[in-house]
Design a protein around this motif. Structure first.
Motif, short mmCIF file in Angstrom:
data_model
loop_
_atom_site.label_atom_id
_atom_site.label_comp_id
_atom_site.label_asym_id
_atom_site.label_seq_id
_atom_site.Cartn_x
_atom_site.Cartn_y
_atom_site.Cartn_z
N ALA A 256 0.84 -1.19 0.00
CA ALA A 256 0.00 0.00 0.00
C ALA A 256 0.88 1.24 0.00
N ASN A 257 0.31 2.35 -0.43
CA ASN A 257 1.05 3.61 -0.42
C ASN A 257 1.56 3.93 0.98
N GLY A 258 2.79 4.41 1.04
CA GLY A 258 3.38 4.78 2.32
C GLY A 258 3.93 3.61 3.11
N THR A 259 4.13 2.45 2.46
CA THR A 259 4.67 1.28 3.16
C THR A 259 5.73 0.60 2.31
N PHE A 260 6.57 -0.16 3.00
CA PHE A 260 7.53 -1.02 2.32
C PHE A 260 6.94 -2.42 2.19
N GLY A 261 7.41 -3.18 1.21
CA GLY A 261 6.97 -4.55 1.05
C GLY A 261 7.40 -5.41 2.22
N THR A 262 6.56 -6.37 2.58
CA THR A 262 6.84 -7.22 3.75
C THR A 262 7.64 -8.47 3.39
N CYS A 263 7.81 -8.77 2.11
CA CYS A 263 8.59 -9.95 1.72
C CYS A 263 10.06 -9.76 2.09
N ASN A 264 10.69 -10.87 2.48
CA ASN A 264 12.14 -10.79 2.63
C ASN A 264 12.78 -10.84 1.25
N VAL A 265 14.10 -10.84 1.21
CA VAL A 265 14.78 -10.70 -0.09
C VAL A 265 14.64 -11.94 -0.96
N THR A 266 14.37 -13.10 -0.39
CA THR A 266 14.29 -14.33 -1.19
C THR A 266 13.16 -15.21 -0.67
N PRO A 267 11.90 -14.85 -0.94
CA PRO A 267 10.78 -15.61 -0.36
C PRO A 267 10.44 -16.91 -1.08
N VAL A 268 10.88 -17.08 -2.32
CA VAL A 268 10.53 -18.29 -3.07
C VAL A 268 11.79 -18.90 -3.68
N ARG A 269 11.63 -20.14 -4.15
CA ARG A 269 12.72 -20.86 -4.80
C ARG A 269 12.33 -21.20 -6.24
N GLY A 270 13.31 -21.14 -7.11
CA GLY A 270 13.08 -21.49 -8.50
C GLY A 270 13.27 -22.98 -8.74
N PRO A 271 13.17 -23.40 -10.00
CA PRO A 271 13.35 -24.82 -10.32
C PRO A 271 14.79 -25.25 -10.13
N GLY A 272 14.97 -26.49 -9.78
CA GLY A 272 16.31 -27.03 -9.62
C GLY A 272 16.83 -27.62 -10.93
N LEU A 273 17.76 -28.54 -10.80
CA LEU A 273 18.40 -29.14 -11.97
C LEU A 273 18.53 -30.63 -11.76
N ASN A 274 18.12 -31.39 -12.77
CA ASN A 274 18.32 -32.85 -12.77
C ASN A 274 18.78 -33.23 -14.17
N ASP A 275 20.07 -33.45 -14.32
CA ASP A 275 20.64 -33.61 -15.65
C ASP A 275 21.61 -34.79 -15.68
N VAL A 276 21.51 -35.59 -16.72
CA VAL A 276 22.44 -36.71 -16.93
C VAL A 276 23.08 -36.54 -18.30
N ASP A 277 24.40 -36.50 -18.31
CA ASP A 277 25.17 -36.49 -19.55
C ASP A 277 25.90 -37.82 -19.68
N LEU A 278 26.16 -38.22 -20.90
CA LEU A 278 26.78 -39.53 -21.12
C LEU A 278 27.71 -39.46 -22.32
N SER A 279 28.87 -40.06 -22.18
CA SER A 279 29.76 -40.20 -23.32
C SER A 279 30.11 -41.68 -23.50
N LEU A 280 30.25 -42.06 -24.75
CA LEU A 280 30.58 -43.45 -25.10
C LEU A 280 31.72 -43.40 -26.11
N GLN A 281 32.78 -44.14 -25.84
CA GLN A 281 33.91 -44.09 -26.75
C GLN A 281 34.50 -45.48 -26.94
N LYS A 282 35.16 -45.65 -28.08
CA LYS A 282 35.80 -46.91 -28.40
C LYS A 282 37.09 -46.64 -29.15
#
Length: 346
Positions: A256-282
């Motif tokens: 509201a006008n005349g106020t600061f936001g009540t959220c802290n600096v990091t209230p939520v989390r984004g998506p993480g990472l789940n990754d598999v890489d593979l190499s095959l050699q001969k």
């Protein structure tokens, strides 16, 4: 006109680090190391908007004391930025690493980190875009540094990385088909597979807003009206477009006008990472001095979506709900890629 200043009272940044570790050897090729790692940073530089007014308990705003002695400059409409060495950070982590040196053609390493990082300064630099969007480097309220203490934008609670190199046990000199003929050995022998698995949680995210305080804040944040919720539901955004609603936007609104936001600096989390890489050699042996190497590499072999950061701008007018689109993810990166290579050694 812009004025950039440095305080004569700024102190040099100090970083203190410490760790303690213990190692257990299970056999001649396998060891486990567990360590506690800590770091403390003080006198970190914080960018400062020197013209921010000071919000009083009676909802009035008094001018910034930093430029009070220069009414002439203020009358000319200058902007004034500076840095103060008021920042600090804490990092604590439990790190475990399991290492297996090569036996029977297999070697591997598994590294896991459980950590927490806290700070009141995201700094001028960082990764803008991708899976992380740092909070504003400017404090929401220059005169209330305690409200800026929160998760570092690069904080990850759980982080796991594992890799292995395995020489498949087929062909001459191996466990299976050790006496294979040359044609058969050329097909089944000399193969090596190397997987890499990376898994971690999401990065902390700020929910920004337009300034409603009347102080000229450069780091305004939204109001938090409930605990974060993550529906992770696909929804239509019009024009045949689809977005993933990562977190519930109804828990946030414009101050509201005349106020600061009540959220802290990091209230939520984004998506993480789940990754598999593979190499095959001969390796194909042609003679003592000549050989041919074939290699194929799969990046994100399972084509698991690597989602970018959701929208974190509240948008809208003071006192109103956030505008449509908050918390939505509309893009991803790192789709599966396959490449082949052939190298001749002589």
């Amino acid at each position: 006109t812009e004025i950039y200043t440095l305080s004569l009272h700024d102190a040099l940044p100090i970083s203190q680090a410490w760790n303690i570790s213990a190692q257990q050897q299970f056999d001649s090729s396998t060891t486990l190391q567990v360590a506690y790692v800590g770091q403390r940073g003080t006198h970190l530089m914080v960018p400062t908007w020197l013209l921010q007014g000071e919000l009083q308990p009676n909802d009035t705003t008094t001018p910034s004391p930093y430029m009070a002695g220069n009414p002439g400059l203020l009358a000319e409409g200058v902007s004034a930025k500076g840095t103060l060495s008021d920042g600090a950070m804490w990092y604590n982590a439990l790190q475990a690493t399991l290492v297996h040196h090569t036996t029977n053609g297999l070697q591997y390493q598994v590294a896991y980190t459980y950590s927490h990082c806290l700070t009141n300064s995201s700094g001028y630099y960082g990764s803008w875009g991708g899976q992380t969007t740092p909070a504003s480097p400017y404090w929401q309220n220059l005169y209330n540094p305690g409200a800026e203490w929160g998760d570092c934008y690069y904080d990850v609670t759980h982080d796991l990385t594992a890799f292995a190199v395995y020489q498949l046990p087929f062909g001459n000199g191996k466990k299976f088909a050790a006496n294979a003929s040359k044609p058969v050995n050329a097909i089944i022998g000399g193969w090596q597979v190397s997987p890499i698995w990376t898994w971690r949680g999401g990065f902390p995210l700020d929910i920004s807003s337009t300034d409603a305080s009347g102080t000229g804040s450069q780091g305004a944040r939204a109001d938090c009206n409930g605990a974060p919720s993550y529906p992770k539901q696909f929804m239509s955004t019009g024009s045949n477009s689809v977005a993933l609603q990562w977190f519930d936007p109804n828990n946030y609104s414009n101050p509201a006008n005349g106020t600061f936001g009540t959220c802290n600096v990091t209230p939520v989390r984004g998506p993480g990472l789940n990754d598999v890489d593979l190499s095959l050699q001969k390796m194909f042996t042609i003679s003592e001095s000549k050989r041919l190497e074939f290699r194929t590499e799969f990046t994100n072999i399972f084509n698991h979506p690597i989602l970018v950061s959701p929208s974190t701008g509240c948008g809208g007018s003071p006192g109103d709900p956030c505008a449509f689109g908050l918390g939505q993810i509309t893009d991803s990166e790192g789709e599966r890629n396959i490449q082949f290579a052939l190298k001749f050694y002589f």
